[in-house]
Design a protein around this motif. Structure first.
Motif, mmCIF file in Angstrom:
data_model
loop_
_atom_site.group_PDB
_atom_site.id
_atom_site.type_symbol
_atom_site.label_atom_id
_atom_site.label_comp_id
_atom_site.label_asym_id
_atom_site.label_seq_id
_atom_site.Cartn_x
_atom_site.Cartn_y
_atom_site.Cartn_z
ATOM 1 N N ILE A 1 -48.765 -19.256 -63.882
ATOM 2 C CA ILE A 1 -47.801 -19.632 -62.845
ATOM 3 C C ILE A 1 -48.442 -20.585 -61.847
ATOM 4 O O ILE A 1 -47.874 -21.622 -61.498
ATOM 5 N N ALA A 2 -49.645 -20.250 -61.385
ATOM 6 C CA ALA A 2 -50.342 -21.120 -60.431
ATOM 7 C C ALA A 2 -50.690 -22.462 -61.071
ATOM 8 O O ALA A 2 -50.606 -23.503 -60.415
ATOM 9 N N SER B 1 -59.768 -15.102 -51.807
ATOM 10 C CA SER B 1 -59.021 -16.227 -51.245
ATOM 11 C C SER B 1 -59.199 -17.498 -52.069
ATOM 12 O O SER B 1 -58.531 -18.499 -51.810
ATOM 13 N N ASN B 2 -60.069 -17.462 -53.051
ATOM 14 C CA ASN B 2 -60.279 -18.622 -53.909
ATOM 15 C C ASN B 2 -59.214 -18.738 -54.992
ATOM 16 O O ASN B 2 -59.332 -19.550 -55.891
ATOM 17 N N CYS B 3 -58.167 -17.946 -54.904
ATOM 18 C CA CYS B 3 -57.117 -17.991 -55.923
ATOM 19 C C CYS B 3 -56.347 -19.310 -55.861
ATOM 20 O O CYS B 3 -55.683 -19.678 -56.829
ATOM 21 N N LEU C 1 -58.229 -21.094 -66.730
ATOM 22 C CA LEU C 1 -57.315 -20.915 -65.604
ATOM 23 C C LEU C 1 -55.860 -20.959 -66.059
ATOM 24 O O LEU C 1 -55.023 -20.214 -65.548
ATOM 25 N N ALA C 2 -55.550 -21.827 -67.004
ATOM 26 C CA ALA C 2 -54.179 -21.910 -67.509
ATOM 27 C C ALA C 2 -53.781 -20.624 -68.235
ATOM 28 O O ALA C 2 -52.628 -20.199 -68.163
ATOM 29 N N MET D 1 -62.828 -24.741 -58.902
ATOM 30 C CA MET D 1 -63.297 -23.498 -59.527
ATOM 31 C C MET D 1 -64.532 -23.774 -60.380
ATOM 32 O O MET D 1 -65.492 -22.996 -60.370
ATOM 33 N N TRP D 2 -64.524 -24.883 -61.108
ATOM 34 C CA TRP D 2 -65.683 -25.271 -61.922
ATOM 35 C C TRP D 2 -66.912 -25.456 -61.024
ATOM 36 O O TRP D 2 -68.006 -24.991 -61.344
#
Length: 128
Positions: A114-115, A78-80, A108-109, A87-88
């Motif tokens: 897309i996110a 669920s941390n998406c 992450l990029a 996140m860091w």
């Protein structure tokens, strides 16, 4: 002889001792209030920190492969929905990894473009 916050000091007293400098807190730009309400300039404080050899630590970052796997695991939970700062922070607290925020942002990029693009659209933009 010198002056600190309007007070004169001599060789018998060391106002730039470690505890006083380490307990510094910012009050207003360019000036710092130390213990006992002594106000000094930021330049003075930086010179004293350099003289004592105090500086930022040379932090060794965690290997990118480990960080990549941890982010991949977190993106499947669920941390998406987390941004790069959250996140860091999660990588610091949960996995005890030391890594730069810019590195997490880059990973992450690459891993979830897309996110990342969607989060970028929600951010504020200056009007010109």
């Amino acid at each position: 002889m010198g002056y600190i916050g309007g007070e004169q000091y001599g060789s018998q007293r060391r106002p730039n001792s470690r505890p006083a400098i380490l307990e510094a807190a910012e009050d207003n730009p360019g000036h710092t209030r130390l213990m006992h309400h002594v106000v000094v300039g930021l330049t003075w404080l930086k010179k004293r920190l350099a003289a004592l050899g105090l500086k930022r630590r040379n932090v060794v970052e965690t290997r990118l492969t480990l960080v990549h796997l941890a982010i991949k695991n977190e993106l499947q939970t669920s941390n998406c929905c987390l941004g790069y700062r959250a996140m860091w922070r999660l990588l610091q607290l949960k996995y005890r990894y030391t890594i730069k925020r810019s590195t997490v942002m880059m990973l992450l990029a690459v891993m979830d473009p897309i996110a990342s693009r969607l989060r970028d659209y929600r951010s504020m933009h200056r009007s010109s």
